[in-house]
Design an enzyme around this catalytic site. Sequence first.
Site, PDB file in Angstrom:
ATOM      1  N   HIS A 191       0.817  -1.211   0.000  1.00 36.73           N
ATOM      2  CA  HIS A 191       0.000   0.000   0.000  1.00 36.73           C
ATOM      3  C   HIS A 191       0.849   1.258   0.000  1.00 36.73           C
ATOM      4  O   HIS A 191       0.448   2.291  -0.505  1.00 36.73           O
ATOM      5  CB  HIS A 191      -0.964  -0.015   1.190  1.00 36.73           C
ATOM      6  CG  HIS A 191      -2.170  -0.835   0.900  1.00 36.73           C
ATOM      7  ND1 HIS A 191      -2.278  -2.148   1.274  1.00 36.73           N
ATOM      8  CD2 HIS A 191      -3.274  -0.543   0.192  1.00 36.73           C
ATOM      9  CE1 HIS A 191      -3.415  -2.618   0.840  1.00 36.73           C
ATOM     10  NE2 HIS A 191      -4.049  -1.677   0.177  1.00 36.73           N
ATOM     11  N   ARG A 296      -2.194  -5.792 -20.347  1.00 38.82           N
ATOM     12  CA  ARG A 296      -1.653  -7.003 -20.979  1.00 38.82           C
ATOM     13  C   ARG A 296      -1.242  -7.976 -19.870  1.00 38.82           C
ATOM     14  O   ARG A 296      -0.104  -7.982 -19.422  1.00 38.82           O
ATOM     15  CB  ARG A 296      -0.435  -6.650 -21.838  1.00 38.82           C
ATOM     16  CG  ARG A 296      -0.752  -5.854 -23.108  1.00 38.82           C
ATOM     17  CD  ARG A 296       0.514  -5.603 -23.918  1.00 38.82           C
ATOM     18  NE  ARG A 296       0.246  -5.235 -25.295  1.00 38.82           N
ATOM     19  CZ  ARG A 296       0.223  -3.975 -25.756  1.00 38.82           C
ATOM     20  NH1 ARG A 296       0.440  -2.971 -24.929  1.00 38.82           N
ATOM     21  NH2 ARG A 296      -0.004  -3.740 -27.035  1.00 38.82           N
ATOM     22  N   ARG A 332      -7.024  -7.903 -20.307  1.00 37.92           N
ATOM     23  CA  ARG A 332      -7.005  -8.910 -21.370  1.00 37.92           C
ATOM     24  C   ARG A 332      -6.476 -10.216 -20.804  1.00 37.92           C
ATOM     25  O   ARG A 332      -5.459 -10.216 -20.094  1.00 37.92           O
ATOM     26  CB  ARG A 332      -6.102  -8.426 -22.494  1.00 37.92           C
ATOM     27  CG  ARG A 332      -5.821  -9.531 -23.495  1.00 37.92           C
ATOM     28  CD  ARG A 332      -5.080  -9.012 -24.686  1.00 37.92           C
ATOM     29  NE  ARG A 332      -3.657  -8.897 -24.463  1.00 37.92           N
ATOM     30  CZ  ARG A 332      -2.820  -8.377 -25.360  1.00 37.92           C
ATOM     31  NH1 ARG A 332      -3.281  -7.893 -26.487  1.00 37.92           N
ATOM     32  NH2 ARG A 332      -1.536  -8.325 -25.128  1.00 37.92           N
ATOM     33  N   GLU A 430      -8.627  -8.831 -33.941  1.00 38.61           N
ATOM     34  CA  GLU A 430      -7.246  -8.793 -34.426  1.00 38.61           C
ATOM     35  C   GLU A 430      -7.061  -9.644 -35.667  1.00 38.61           C
ATOM     36  O   GLU A 430      -5.985  -9.654 -36.256  1.00 38.61           O
ATOM     37  CB  GLU A 430      -6.302  -9.334 -33.347  1.00 38.61           C
ATOM     38  CG  GLU A 430      -6.369  -8.580 -32.046  1.00 38.61           C
ATOM     39  CD  GLU A 430      -5.428  -9.135 -31.001  1.00 38.61           C
ATOM     40  OE1 GLU A 430      -4.326  -8.595 -30.866  1.00 38.61           O
ATOM     41  OE2 GLU A 430      -5.793 -10.126 -30.335  1.00 38.61           O
ATOM     42  N   ASN A 453      -2.340  -3.624 -34.020  1.00 42.80           N
ATOM     43  CA  ASN A 453      -0.981  -4.129 -34.270  1.00 42.80           C
ATOM     44  C   ASN A 453      -1.055  -5.481 -34.976  1.00 42.80           C
ATOM     45  O   ASN A 453      -0.416  -5.707 -35.995  1.00 42.80           O
ATOM     46  CB  ASN A 453      -0.204  -4.306 -32.959  1.00 42.80           C
ATOM     47  CG  ASN A 453      -0.225  -3.048 -32.105  1.00 42.80           C
ATOM     48  OD1 ASN A 453      -0.468  -1.975 -32.622  1.00 42.80           O
ATOM     49  ND2 ASN A 453       0.013  -3.185 -30.812  1.00 42.80           N
ATOM     50  N   ASP A 454      -1.867  -6.376 -34.406  1.00 47.51           N
ATOM     51  CA  ASP A 454      -2.020  -7.684 -35.037  1.00 47.51           C
ATOM     52  C   ASP A 454      -2.924  -7.613 -36.254  1.00 47.51           C
ATOM     53  O   ASP A 454      -2.670  -8.292 -37.246  1.00 47.51           O
ATOM     54  CB  ASP A 454      -2.575  -8.706 -34.026  1.00 47.51           C
ATOM     55  CG  ASP A 454      -1.456  -9.330 -33.210  1.00 47.51           C
ATOM     56  OD1 ASP A 454      -0.415  -9.662 -33.810  1.00 47.51           O
ATOM     57  OD2 ASP A 454      -1.602  -9.460 -31.983  1.00 47.51           O
ATOM     58  N   ARG A 464       4.694  -8.311 -38.120  1.00 49.66           N
ATOM     59  CA  ARG A 464       4.887  -7.018 -37.466  1.00 49.66           C
ATOM     60  C   ARG A 464       6.296  -6.854 -36.905  1.00 49.66           C
ATOM     61  O   ARG A 464       6.726  -5.742 -36.591  1.00 49.66           O
ATOM     62  CB  ARG A 464       3.833  -6.798 -36.368  1.00 49.66           C
ATOM     63  CG  ARG A 464       3.892  -7.795 -35.237  1.00 49.66           C
ATOM     64  CD  ARG A 464       2.654  -7.731 -34.349  1.00 49.66           C
ATOM     65  NE  ARG A 464       2.850  -6.958 -33.136  1.00 49.66           N
ATOM     66  CZ  ARG A 464       2.018  -6.975 -32.097  1.00 49.66           C
ATOM     67  NH1 ARG A 464       0.897  -7.688 -32.150  1.00 49.66           N
ATOM     68  NH2 ARG A 464       2.252  -6.275 -31.030  1.00 49.66           N
ATOM     69  N   CYS A 501      -7.023  -0.553 -29.085  1.00 50.92           N
ATOM     70  CA  CYS A 501      -5.945  -0.555 -28.089  1.00 50.92           C
ATOM     71  C   CYS A 501      -4.591  -0.846 -28.734  1.00 50.92           C
ATOM     72  O   CYS A 501      -3.597  -1.007 -28.048  1.00 50.92           O
ATOM     73  CB  CYS A 501      -6.245  -1.536 -26.958  1.00 50.92           C
ATOM     74  SG  CYS A 501      -6.425  -3.232 -27.526  1.00 50.92           S
TER      75      CYS A 501
HETATM   76  C1  PEP Z   1      -2.694  -5.444 -30.880  1.00 47.51           C
HETATM   77  O1  PEP Z   1      -2.449  -6.495 -31.474  1.00 47.51           O
HETATM   78  O2  PEP Z   1      -2.977  -4.366 -31.444  1.00 47.51           O
HETATM   79  C2  PEP Z   1      -2.642  -5.405 -29.402  1.00 47.51           C
HETATM   80  C3  PEP Z   1      -3.039  -4.359 -28.730  1.00 47.51           C
HETATM   81  O3  PEP Z   1      -2.126  -6.499 -28.777  1.00 47.51           O
HETATM   82  P1  PEP Z   1      -0.556  -6.806 -28.681  1.00 47.51           P
HETATM   83  O4  PEP Z   1       0.176  -5.625 -29.260  1.00 47.51           O
HETATM   84  O5  PEP Z   1      -0.272  -7.040 -27.258  1.00 47.51           O
HETATM   85  O6  PEP Z   1      -0.469  -8.023 -29.532  1.00 47.51           O
HETATM   86 MG    MG Z   2      -2.405  -8.385 -30.401  1.00 41.09          MG
END
Ligand code: PEP
Ligand code: MG
Length: 574
Positions: A191, A296, A332, A430, A453-454, A464, A501
């Site tokens: 705390h 995450r 997540r 994704e 991103n994915d 990526r 996200c």
């Molecule tokens: C994504 O894929 O956009 C995402 C937020 O997850 P990560 O980057 O952790 O795969």
């Molecule tokens: Mg992802």
Amino acid sequence: MQNITGKIAFGGIAIGKIKEISKENNVVRRVKIEDAKAEIARFEAARDQAAEELKGLYDKAVKEVGEANAAIFEVHQMMLEDEDYLDSVRNIIEAQSVNAEFAVATTGDNFARMFADMDDDYMKERAADVKDISERVIRVLSQKEEKVNTSGAEKEKYIIAADDLAPSETIQLDRETVLAFVTRHGSTNSHTAILARTMNIPALVSTAVPKEVNGKMAIVDGFKGIVIIDPDEETLREYEKKQQDEKNRQELLQQLKGKPTVTKEGKEIKLYANIGEVKDLGAVLQNDAAGIGLFRSEFLYLQSDHFPTEDEQFQSYKTVAEVMAGKKVIIRTLDIGADKQIDYFGLEHEDNPALGYRAVRICLDQPDIFKTQLRALLRASMFGNISIMIPMIASVWEVRKVKEIMEEVKAELTSEGIPFKNVEFGIMIETPAAVMIADELAKEVDFFSIGTNDLTQYVLGVDRGNEMIADLYQPLHPSVIRAIKMVIDASHKEGKWTGVCGELAGDEKGAALLLGMGLDEFSMSAGSIPTIKNLIRKSNYAEMQKAAEEALELQTSAEVNEYVDQLLNKIYSR
Ligand code: PEP
Ligand code: MG
């Protein structure tokens, strides 16, 4: 010059002299007494006064760090009413004919040892709390003034060094005089660490700072987790510059802080932060995020050398929920596999791991691992506003199967009498598959969060992480932005909401387009929030909608990029 590493409780840079807070050597003497009844009455009066003081601290903490973070002082008040604790003190006084100070110290030590030996991490941390309340009662009994406050007439600022700081000591530190604090013990989940974060004070715990540091010059780098004692001139200059840069960023932030994230017409937009671990919360609060859009959770697994237990996970989720104090926290579930490998999972080598055994696929294949996480998440839901989100969904059956497992877990918790809330349930979009069936998926869930991103990787078929084809990885490719638009529209048709996200949400160009496409929630690294907030506050929603419509008609990434560049120029130049 000496570099010492520690665990980061809160980021930031501090430069100044160290002040050691050494606890007074509270050697409690054992004194024989004649009248046990009178001694018990003396103890009870001291206990009442200590409880009164804690009430005062609670009120102070509520004002300074909010109700959720102040709750620890309520816990302390409750501990002082605990019948086992009180009986133990009375019993020692009576049976051994000893003074109250000694009986309280002995009880405090015994209980602290008992808590420290427990398996449950939450209970382990109660050891420090029971010591804290015992010291308070002993101080009242000895009629000493409480002496933690560093405020002095001169108001000089210091880096505080201490073996450990109890929550009650931390809250009393005068923020005007404290540059940072560094403790030799303590955990980032304690705390005290939570209070440091909410108080915006750079803080490191578990740092092997030597004892003879009082008065020495030092630098605390709360971003890297190091303390530099007696820095040389060059290091000092370097850090003075870093501190200035950080100050400038903070100033922009301050200008925007507290101001609503609204477009010119007053349309409110949710700006949330992405985190990977509890220590990221400092930046979340500093940057004024309205919630957490992506926790995450696999970081908990990546940082551990064993499957994190239900309790270990529960502690982290609970801390995040508590610190966010009622704001939305989207956690997540495990997204392991592909580029995130963990030895103890014992995963086989795969030729194509990005298309392989990962994320929800592992969770459905190994439901025991998944259930442990769901139990921890549901238990933690009682401490804030948690939502659960599933990564890498490609099919409706996966969502249904996850919901089935969730129901099983809920039934187990109910039968064990363990409370939980009905959390919001969402999935990440994704995969191209999920985009194409977004209308069906929207019927199954409360919300979508697009992992751009994915999604970019899978829509374009471009790894990526592969530098050789990095130029082909284009998040503003017409196929990607059209996919995003399809998802947003599909969710709205079912009365559900969609966030992003992935990195695109924190990118100025991406955010401009997403805003125009009607995105409901943007989640990004906390440091990007001020920039995107600034953009939204300068934007005209109707104009952005029209721009997005036009951009969606374009045929190449280059055209989209150029179009949005011009749009941003227009927005920033007026
Ligand atoms: C994504 O894929 O956009 C995402 C937020 O997850 P990560 O980057 O952790 O795969
Ligand atoms: Mg992802």
